[in-house]
Scaffold this active site. Structure first.
Site, PDB file in Angstrom:
ATOM      1  N   HIS A 374      40.248  44.112  53.143  1.00 16.57           N
ATOM      2  CA  HIS A 374      38.992  44.052  53.893  1.00 16.57           C
ATOM      3  C   HIS A 374      37.747  44.326  53.080  1.00 16.57           C
ATOM      4  CE1 HIS A 374      40.323  43.686  58.128  1.00 16.57           C
ATOM      5  NE2 HIS A 374      41.432  44.225  57.674  1.00 16.57           N
ATOM      6  N   LYS A 564      25.523  47.359  64.161  1.00 17.24           N
ATOM      7  CA  LYS A 564      26.698  47.444  63.281  1.00 17.24           C
ATOM      8  C   LYS A 564      26.620  48.773  62.570  1.00 17.24           C
ATOM      9  CE  LYS A 564      25.295  43.550  61.264  1.00 17.24           C
ATOM     10  NZ  LYS A 564      26.423  42.690  60.961  1.00 17.24           N
ATOM     11  N   ARG A 565      27.686  49.164  61.865  1.00 15.64           N
ATOM     12  CA  ARG A 565      27.613  50.386  61.076  1.00 15.64           C
ATOM     13  C   ARG A 565      26.370  50.365  60.200  1.00 15.64           C
ATOM     14  NH1 ARG A 565      31.861  54.044  60.564  1.00 15.64           N
ATOM     15  NH2 ARG A 565      30.115  55.290  59.936  1.00 15.64           N
ATOM     16  N   LYS A 570      24.560  46.318  54.397  1.00 18.24           N
ATOM     17  CA  LYS A 570      24.251  45.525  55.599  1.00 18.24           C
ATOM     18  C   LYS A 570      22.740  45.348  55.776  1.00 18.24           C
ATOM     19  CE  LYS A 570      28.501  46.800  58.135  1.00 18.24           C
ATOM     20  NZ  LYS A 570      29.112  45.596  58.739  1.00 18.24           N
ATOM     21  N   THR A 672      32.463  40.343  62.233  1.00 14.90           N
ATOM     22  CA  THR A 672      32.938  39.743  63.478  1.00 14.90           C
ATOM     23  C   THR A 672      31.832  39.816  64.520  1.00 14.90           C
ATOM     24  OG1 THR A 672      33.948  41.878  64.019  1.00 14.90           O
ATOM     25  CG2 THR A 672      35.416  40.139  63.208  1.00 14.90           C
ATOM     26  N   LYS A 676      30.651  37.163  67.690  1.00 16.61           N
ATOM     27  CA  LYS A 676      30.417  37.519  69.102  1.00 16.61           C
ATOM     28  C   LYS A 676      29.046  37.040  69.568  1.00 16.61           C
ATOM     29  CE  LYS A 676      32.824  41.847  68.127  1.00 16.61           C
ATOM     30  NZ  LYS A 676      32.534  43.242  67.756  1.00 16.61           N
TER      31      LYS A 676
HETATM   32  C1  LIG Z   1      32.276  43.816  66.548  1.00 14.80           C
HETATM   33  C2  LIG Z   1      31.986  45.234  66.357  1.00 14.80           C
HETATM   34  C3  LIG Z   1      31.739  45.729  65.071  1.00 14.80           C
HETATM   35  C4  LIG Z   1      31.711  44.848  63.845  1.00 14.80           C
HETATM   36  O1  LIG Z   1      30.374  44.387  63.663  1.00 14.80           O
HETATM   37  P1  LIG Z   1      29.886  43.710  62.297  1.00 14.80           P
HETATM   38  O2  LIG Z   1      28.528  43.207  62.650  1.00 14.80           O
HETATM   39  O3  LIG Z   1      30.827  42.593  62.012  1.00 14.80           O
HETATM   40  O4  LIG Z   1      29.860  44.747  61.261  1.00 14.80           O
HETATM   41  C5  LIG Z   1      31.465  47.067  64.932  1.00 14.80           C
HETATM   42  N1  LIG Z   1      31.434  47.896  65.999  1.00 14.80           N
HETATM   43  C6  LIG Z   1      31.645  47.450  67.241  1.00 14.80           C
HETATM   44  C7  LIG Z   1      31.573  48.410  68.374  1.00 14.80           C
HETATM   45  C8  LIG Z   1      31.940  46.114  67.467  1.00 14.80           C
HETATM   46  O5  LIG Z   1      32.173  45.689  68.717  1.00 14.80           O
END
Ligand SMILES: *Cc1c(COP(=O)(O)O)cnc(C)c1O
Length: 824
Positions: A374, A564-565, A570, A672, A676
């Site tokens: 990953h 996101k984190r 990022k 991911t 979404k």
């Molecule tokens: C999908 C998701 C992530 C991943 O987000 P990225 O933008 O791909 O880093 C992290 N936390 C939650 C709660 C998510 O639903």
């Protein structure tokens, strides 16, 4: 059963203990309603007149669970009878979120539940809010595991997810005066109606001690042991085709209380073993993309991996009786390196316990195990100090040496030079000697996959270059996906309805059917309906944020979201700098026709990650200043939403117009979140990184806004001496924004707060914010231009929805099943 209606607790005239919005319901109470009331009485132990919301919540889940259990037992029996191969997904994290809506929806019982609850004056949407968000993960990696579990069940593949039942999981984030404060997440406080403790599935997990050899047989005598006990949660696939098991391990001491010590007055000492056991399952290390070097983390990894491997071997021996046939009946997938000690544990069981010869065991091991990588960040590749590893797992250390000598001999034979040998070795000899978990997973697996096309290519060129030369067919790509049930059908019922009416509902289990929307992309009526749903979702989010944060948002503004984190790669900082530049521009040129924007941020920072925490404070400082400045009017608002988790994502993503996917190219393995958002009709502004590259290929260049350096250009700049200062000095807009932040415009209470953060950009700017700024700002103005043409925006939104069906985790799991696990 009609009698119960009369006593329903929501009667306006009755000052009962539970008061919810009364819902009128047509017809008589259903059989399911009777069931819930029986459960409420006999399992929850409450009279429906006295029941509180939380009692109804429990009763609802127990009643639903009864239906799920029947399907669960059928699924397990079917696997047993057909002797099918099982997939075992080992993951340190499962970011599952809430389960009620997902389970109801996949069981096809949502309407029934709504009606049954309404008969008692209860609203399902309100009851759902009582469910704690199971945050047993940091972010993307854990959420991927949860999406995969749902897709495995939907595709009718017999599978177990294996992980840790963290008592507190990921921390709950509170924002105090703009700073992140970490609190324990007490998700199990009121019990967990989804789980089943399986006391019969318990294993002793050892640590430390010594190894003795008797003839050819080595035996490990651990100095300490704890008991791992299985706790199972059912995972329901779409239309309840199959119900699989998520098996999480909890820990207890073999000797929870030493009574003699207790009676002698040493109360703490008497309980210390239980405290040690408890610490194994207490918290998830809040570290994303950086290893937590603590001994406890290694103990956690071994604890859950060993319990899982022992469970797998026990099941296999019980049904098949011969360990050598394991690869025919079991596929073990390692989600990143956290469970890679599985390679050594499986070898130990085969060689020491089942007495297979080493070479034969090695064949069985490699055929059974496969590994997903990953991350390429060198600081995130797990390694353990050799003395620590040897002390905790002496027998595993021996096995790793034995594997290593075998691998290095192969490498020599293949003509590898000393440099290559050093890179391939399971032991890093470059400094303090360390065990390389990624190399162990690589050599112990028959398949090593990346999670997006670009990431997979970079794996071959960077971290695994030499291993790839030695084993050129092992690395393959499986681009990540998300489940369309949770991330479209359940989180966005409005959009789902509009799509269903346009093209039927086949897309829920075959997301690529969404492509039928391409023919309707310019259909004004569909465009308007999609826009209406988006606006309603924005209104709902605005109401939620009004209620929880007290902030007022204009639902007609462009909702620009980065959730996101929080991590430097990022680049939330790039977004914030651009926000400041925009703020400055709006104030300087109020006469221009600005597109009103709401900038929404959310995400947690690892507790030891100083700069990430500072970025959170900066977002909050900017928000305070911008939101209270009358000169920007309603044109710009900045919001940092606390405690980002799955439930919040489900509220925010359907309301987003613009999805920020702006990592430094080459650093995001896949992402991911990007999938979404696109699935819910948001446009992406992003770099050519991770799965953004493939999203662009699917939706077409004209339906995504790409900016910035490519991964190749980033590498080239780094190699040839990157000079951020020159760039900053050459860009008025960037220079001004940075000096506003650095000089304390947003932090009048502490003018130097951001001097170091911004100073770092001038000095090295490892993540290339300066290099990408101009291109990013330009891309943002191009987004504004598009927004001014609503019809074109709608078409673009529909094209995004229509063309990202490929990013369904059903497709990803289908590829794993065919190429890696060989299950049908
Ligand atoms: C999908 C998701 C992530 C991943 O987000 P990225 O933008 O791909 O880093 C992290 N936390 C939650 C709660 C998510 O639903």
């Amino acid at each position: 059963m009609g009698q119960f209606l009369g006593f329903s607790c929501g009667r306006a005239s009755e000052p009962g203990p539970c008061r919810l919005r009364r819902i009128s319901v047509a017809g008589s109470p259903s059989e399911f309603d009777d069931h819930i009331v029986r459960v409420l009485r006999h399992r929850v132990g409450k009279d429906e007149r006295a029941a509180k919301h939380h009692d109804w919540y429990n009763a609802a889940i127990y009643a639903l669970r009864d239906h799920i259990i029947d399907d669960w037992i059928d699924s397990t029996r079917r696997t047993y009878e057909t002797g099918g191969k099982r997939v075992y997904y080992l993951s340190m994290e499962f970011l599952i979120g809430r389960l009620l809506r997902d389970a109801l929806s996949n069981m096809g019982m949502t309407r029934e539940m709504e009606k049954a609850l309404a008969a008692h004056g209860l609203d399902l949407a309100e009851i759902e809010e009582f469910e704690p968000d199971a945050a047993l993960g940091n972010g993307g990696l854990g959420r991927l595991a949860a999406c995969f579990m749902e897709s495995l069940a939907t595709l009718d593949i017999p599978a177990y997810g294996y992980g840790i039942r963290y008592v507190n999981g990921m921390f709950r984030q509170r924002i105090d005066d703009g700073w992140q404060v970490e609190l324990p997440e007490t998700w199990l406080e009121h019990g967990n109606p989804w789980e089943f403790e399986r006391l019969e599935s318990s294993y002793r997990i050892g640590f430390g001690g010594e190894v003795t050899v008797d003839g050819d047989i080595a035996s490990w005598h651990p100095a300490e042991q704890v008991e791992a006990t299985a706790v199972d949660t059912p995972v329901v696939g779409y239309k309840a085709k199959r119900v699989n098991t998520l098996r999480l391990w909890s820990a207890t001491a073999l000797d929870p209380i030493k009574l003699d010590a207790f009676n002698a007055g040493d109360h703490f000492g008497a309980l210390s073993e239980q405290v040690r056991a408890d610490s194994l399952v207490r918290v998830l290390y809040p570290a994303d993309s950086s290893p937590a070097g603590q001994e406890l983390r290694l103990r956690q990894e071994y604890f859950f991996t060993a319990a899982s491997v022992q469970d797998i071997v026990r099941r296999h021996m019980q049904y098949e009786g011969d360990i050598r046939t394991l690869p025919e009946k079991a596929s073990i997938q390692l989600n990143d390196t956290h469970p890679s000690v599985a390679v050594a544990e499986l070898m130990r069981l085969m060689v020491d316990v089942h007495q297979l010869e080493f070479n034969e065991a090695w064949e069985v091991c490699r055929k059974t195990i496969s590994y997903t990588n990953h991350t390429l960040l060198p600081e995130a590749l797990e390694t353990w100090p050799l003395p620590l590893f040897e002390r905790l797992l002496p027998r595993h250390m021996q096995i790793i040496y034995a594997i290593n000598s075998r691998i290095l001999r192969e490498a020599r034979k293949a003509g590898c030079d000393d440099g290559q040998i050093a890179a391939i070795s399971l032991i890093d000899e470059s400094g303090e000697r360390r065990v390389r978990m990624a190399n162990l997973a690589f050599v112990g697996a028959h398949s090593v996959n990346g999670v997006a096309a670009l990431h997979t290519e970079l794996m071959k060129e960077t971290v695994f270059a030499d291993l790839h030369t030695l084993y050129p067919t092992r690395i393959n790509n499986k681009t990540n996906g998300v489940t369309p049930r949770r991330w479209l059908q359940q989180c966005n019922p409005g959009l789902t309805r509009v799509i269903r009416e346009a093209i039927g509902d086949g897309f829920i289990q075959d997301a690529e059917k969404l492509s039928a929307l391409n023919d309707l992309a310019t259909d004004t009526q569909l465009g308007e309906r999609v826009a209406e749903v988006k606006r309603a979702n924005k209104v709902a989010l605005a109401e939620h944020l009004k209620a929880t944060m007290g902030i007022r948002l204009n639902p007609d503004a462009l909702f620009d979201v980065q959730i996101k984190r929080i991590h430097e790669y990022k680049r939330q900082l790039l977004n914030l700098i651009e926000t400041v530049a925009l703020y400055d521009q709006i104030r300087s040129h109020p006469e221009r026709d600005w597109v009103p924007r709401v900038k929404i941020f959310g995400g947690k920072a690892a507790s030891s990650y100083h700069n990430a925490k500072l970025v959170i404070k900066l977002a909050n400082d900017i928000a305070r200043r911008v939101n209270s400045d009358p000169s920007v009017g309603g044109l710009l608002k900045v919001v940092f939403v606390p405690n980002y988790n799955v439930s919040l994502a489900e509220k925010i993503i359907p309301a987003a117009d613009l999805s920020e996917q702006i990592s430094t190219a080459g650093m995001e393995a896949s992402g991911t979140g990007n999938m979404k958002f696109a699935l819910n009709g948001a446009l992406t502004i992003g770099t050519l990184d991770g799965a953004n590259v493939e999203i662009k290929d699917k939706v077409g260049d004209e339906n995504i806004v790409i900016f910035g350096l490519t991964a190749e250009e980033v590498a080239e700049r780094r190699a040839n001496g990157y000079d951020p200062r020159a760039i900053i000095e050459g860009s008025r807009e960037l220079g001004q924004a940075l000096s506003m932040i650095a000089s304390g415009v947003f932090s009048p209470d502490d003018r130097d707060r951001y001097a170091g953060l911004i100073g770092g950009l001038y000095e090295h700017d490892w993540f290339m914010c300066a290099a990408d700024f101009e291109s990013y700002a330009e891309a943002q103005r191009a987004v504004d231009a598009r927004w001014r043409d609503p019809a074109a925006w709608r078409t673009c939104a529909i094209r995004n929805i229509a063309n990202v069906g490929w990013f369904s985790s059903d497709r990803t799991i289908g590829e794993y099943a065919k190429d890696i696990w060989k299950v049908t």
